[in-house]
Design a protein around this motif. Sequence first.
Motif, PDB file in Angstrom:
ATOM      1  N   ARG A 141       0.828  -1.209   0.000  1.00 58.38           N
ATOM      2  CA  ARG A 141       0.000   0.000   0.000  1.00 58.38           C
ATOM      3  C   ARG A 141       0.861   1.257   0.000  1.00 58.38           C
ATOM      4  O   ARG A 141       0.554   2.243  -0.672  1.00 58.38           O
ATOM      5  CB  ARG A 141      -0.932   0.001   1.217  1.00 58.38           C
ATOM      6  N   GLU A 142       1.958   1.218   0.777  1.00 57.35           N
ATOM      7  CA  GLU A 142       2.840   2.367   0.841  1.00 57.35           C
ATOM      8  C   GLU A 142       3.474   2.647  -0.523  1.00 57.35           C
ATOM      9  O   GLU A 142       3.567   3.801  -0.954  1.00 57.35           O
ATOM     10  CB  GLU A 142       3.929   2.130   1.893  1.00 57.35           C
ATOM     11  N   ARG A 143       3.898   1.551  -1.201  1.00 61.25           N
ATOM     12  CA  ARG A 143       4.474   1.729  -2.541  1.00 61.25           C
ATOM     13  C   ARG A 143       3.440   2.298  -3.513  1.00 61.25           C
ATOM     14  O   ARG A 143       3.734   3.199  -4.305  1.00 61.25           O
ATOM     15  CB  ARG A 143       5.025   0.401  -3.076  1.00 61.25           C
ATOM     16  N   GLU A 144       2.203   1.766  -3.417  1.00 62.54           N
ATOM     17  CA  GLU A 144       1.145   2.276  -4.289  1.00 62.54           C
ATOM     18  C   GLU A 144       0.847   3.741  -3.999  1.00 62.54           C
ATOM     19  O   GLU A 144       0.652   4.544  -4.910  1.00 62.54           O
ATOM     20  CB  GLU A 144      -0.118   1.432  -4.118  1.00 62.54           C
ATOM     21  N   GLU A 145       0.812   4.096  -2.686  1.00 61.89           N
ATOM     22  CA  GLU A 145       0.572   5.490  -2.328  1.00 61.89           C
ATOM     23  C   GLU A 145       1.699   6.391  -2.814  1.00 61.89           C
ATOM     24  O   GLU A 145       1.469   7.507  -3.294  1.00 61.89           O
ATOM     25  CB  GLU A 145       0.409   5.617  -0.808  1.00 61.89           C
ATOM     26  N   GLN A 146       2.953   5.904  -2.669  1.00 62.06           N
ATOM     27  CA  GLN A 146       4.087   6.683  -3.147  1.00 62.06           C
ATOM     28  C   GLN A 146       4.019   6.888  -4.660  1.00 62.06           C
ATOM     29  O   GLN A 146       4.272   7.985  -5.164  1.00 62.06           O
ATOM     30  CB  GLN A 146       5.393   5.992  -2.767  1.00 62.06           C
ATOM     31  N   LEU A 147       3.664   5.787  -5.384  1.00 62.27           N
ATOM     32  CA  LEU A 147       3.548   5.907  -6.834  1.00 62.27           C
ATOM     33  C   LEU A 147       2.428   6.871  -7.218  1.00 62.27           C
ATOM     34  O   LEU A 147       2.575   7.684  -8.134  1.00 62.27           O
ATOM     35  CB  LEU A 147       3.292   4.523  -7.451  1.00 62.27           C
ATOM     36  N   ALA A 148       1.281   6.754  -6.489  1.00 63.30           N
ATOM     37  CA  ALA A 148       0.164   7.660  -6.777  1.00 63.30           C
ATOM     38  C   ALA A 148       0.548   9.103  -6.480  1.00 63.30           C
ATOM     39  O   ALA A 148       0.238  10.022  -7.247  1.00 63.30           O
ATOM     40  CB  ALA A 148      -1.067   7.248  -5.973  1.00 63.30           C
ATOM     41  N   GLU A 149       1.243   9.307  -5.329  1.00 64.53           N
ATOM     42  CA  GLU A 149       1.662  10.657  -4.965  1.00 64.53           C
ATOM     43  C   GLU A 149       2.666  11.206  -5.975  1.00 64.53           C
ATOM     44  O   GLU A 149       2.596  12.378  -6.373  1.00 64.53           O
ATOM     45  CB  GLU A 149       2.283  10.638  -3.569  1.00 64.53           C
ATOM     46  N   GLN A 150       3.598  10.342  -6.400  1.00 67.62           N
ATOM     47  CA  GLN A 150       4.583  10.774  -7.393  1.00 67.62           C
ATOM     48  C   GLN A 150       3.910  11.093  -8.726  1.00 67.62           C
ATOM     49  O   GLN A 150       4.254  12.076  -9.398  1.00 67.62           O
ATOM     50  CB  GLN A 150       5.632   9.666  -7.591  1.00 67.62           C
ATOM     51  N   LYS A 152       0.786  12.021  -9.103  1.00 69.02           N
ATOM     52  CA  LYS A 152       0.036  13.276  -8.906  1.00 69.02           C
ATOM     53  C   LYS A 152       0.981  14.482  -8.963  1.00 69.02           C
ATOM     54  O   LYS A 152       0.675  15.513  -9.571  1.00 69.02           O
ATOM     55  CB  LYS A 152      -0.692  13.225  -7.573  1.00 69.02           C
ATOM     56  N   LYS A 153       2.143  14.324  -8.326  1.00 62.47           N
ATOM     57  CA  LYS A 153       3.126  15.406  -8.331  1.00 62.47           C
ATOM     58  C   LYS A 153       3.640  15.669  -9.734  1.00 62.47           C
ATOM     59  O   LYS A 153       3.778  16.831 -10.158  1.00 62.47           O
ATOM     60  CB  LYS A 153       4.280  15.030  -7.403  1.00 62.47           C
ATOM     61  N   ASP A 154       3.920  14.588 -10.475  1.00 64.91           N
ATOM     62  CA  ASP A 154       4.389  14.747 -11.854  1.00 64.91           C
ATOM     63  C   ASP A 154       3.323  15.419 -12.723  1.00 64.91           C
ATOM     64  O   ASP A 154       3.636  16.268 -13.571  1.00 64.91           O
ATOM     65  CB  ASP A 154       4.748  13.381 -12.445  1.00 64.91           C
ATOM     66  N   GLU A 155       2.050  15.039 -12.499  1.00 65.19           N
ATOM     67  CA  GLU A 155       0.974  15.645 -13.270  1.00 65.19           C
ATOM     68  C   GLU A 155       0.860  17.136 -12.965  1.00 65.19           C
ATOM     69  O   GLU A 155       0.665  17.959 -13.866  1.00 65.19           O
ATOM     70  CB  GLU A 155      -0.348  14.937 -12.951  1.00 65.19           C
ATOM     71  N   ALA A 156       0.984  17.480 -11.650  1.00 61.82           N
ATOM     72  CA  ALA A 156       0.926  18.893 -11.261  1.00 61.82           C
ATOM     73  C   ALA A 156       2.095  19.673 -11.879  1.00 61.82           C
ATOM     74  O   ALA A 156       1.919  20.795 -12.376  1.00 61.82           O
ATOM     75  CB  ALA A 156       0.940  19.015  -9.744  1.00 61.82           C
ATOM     76  N   GLU A 157       3.299  19.077 -11.852  1.00 60.34           N
ATOM     77  CA  GLU A 157       4.459  19.745 -12.451  1.00 60.34           C
ATOM     78  C   GLU A 157       4.268  19.910 -13.956  1.00 60.34           C
ATOM     79  O   GLU A 157       4.624  20.950 -14.525  1.00 60.34           O
ATOM     80  CB  GLU A 157       5.719  18.930 -12.163  1.00 60.34           C
ATOM     81  N   ARG A 158       3.695  18.864 -14.603  1.00 58.09           N
ATOM     82  CA  ARG A 158       3.471  18.952 -16.039  1.00 58.09           C
ATOM     83  C   ARG A 158       2.487  20.079 -16.373  1.00 58.09           C
ATOM     84  O   ARG A 158       2.716  20.878 -17.284  1.00 58.09           O
ATOM     85  CB  ARG A 158       2.942  17.623 -16.572  1.00 58.09           C
ATOM     86  N   LYS A 159       1.382  20.131 -15.589  1.00 57.79           N
ATOM     87  CA  LYS A 159       0.394  21.195 -15.821  1.00 57.79           C
ATOM     88  C   LYS A 159       1.001  22.570 -15.568  1.00 57.79           C
ATOM     89  O   LYS A 159       0.733  23.528 -16.298  1.00 57.79           O
ATOM     90  CB  LYS A 159      -0.822  20.978 -14.924  1.00 57.79           C
TER      91      LYS A 159
END
Length: 342
Positions: A141-150, A152-159
């Motif tokens: 779950r932690e890995r999945e959350e980290q991947l999701a957070e990363q 989300k962060k990448d998407e925000a940086e891209r936008k």
Amino acid sequence: MSELKPHNAGVPYYVPPEPSRLPSFLLAVVVHAALLAFLWIGVSWTAKTPITVEAEVWDMSVQTAAAPELPPEPAPEVTPEPEPAPEPEPVRTPPSPTPPPVVEQPAPKPAPDIALQREKERKAEDAKKKELAEKREAEKREREEQLAEQKKKDEAERKQKELAAKKEADAEKKKKEAEKLAEEKKKDAEDKKKADALAAADKKKADAAKAKAAAAENAKLDKFRADELKRMAGAMGSTGSAAKSTGPKSDGGYIAAITAAIKSSTAYPGNTDVSGNPRATFRVDQLPTGEIMSVRLVKSSGVPEFDRAVENGIKKASPLPKKKDGTVERTLDVNFSMRDYD
């Protein structure tokens, strides 16, 4: 307001590698091996070989023991003797007593402490397994959350990068449009300046030409006036009812047209019903174009207001009508009575 930028702006993004599963796999193998060894040692320690008990049954009653039978002799080899001697009948021996059956004793039950210890160990092992499973699930779950957070962060940086690029493009576009507009305004101003300069030059040339033409016309008029004054100095007298020429011959239609023109331009607001019908006489000098050069009162009517009204009407009628052949009488005597304006 300044735009916020991420701390890693400009650094290319990379996906962190997934953690190796080898340590987890080795740990699982070690734990299972330890569990199997623990179970094997426990079973070997508690399991014992069952004890075999042999028992003999004795009959206490006195019996006569019979002689034991002798074991049978081995058969002699067959010889080519004609008739072998009869063998003696073998002595029968009583059968040996059957040994009693072996009674196997059941394996002793493990002690309650050992069973309790095994139960505790089993529960501890189950708890370890459960804890290990929960740990793996939590790590997953932690890995999945980290991947999701990363992600989300990448998407925000891209936008954010896209928005910054769009803002920069819009700013560049507005800058180019402003520069283009300024260039067009500058060009228009230069064109207007050139047009104004050309117009001023043209106006200056036109004014110069107009002034030159006016000067020539004035010179011509001055010459005509001088000639007329000289001519009028030699001929100074004539009379008529309304308008008469100083020349040898007059045209009735021409005189009537001049009288009508002057009369229509004259406005006298006073009373015209005066006894004696006063009359005013004016001498008019005109150019070949019909323009009036001068108006002189030769004889007054005795009413200054009427004299002034007629003089103003003569000046307003300029230029006076021409003859049918396009010529004019250079000097005219104009006579108007007060009752002509009834």
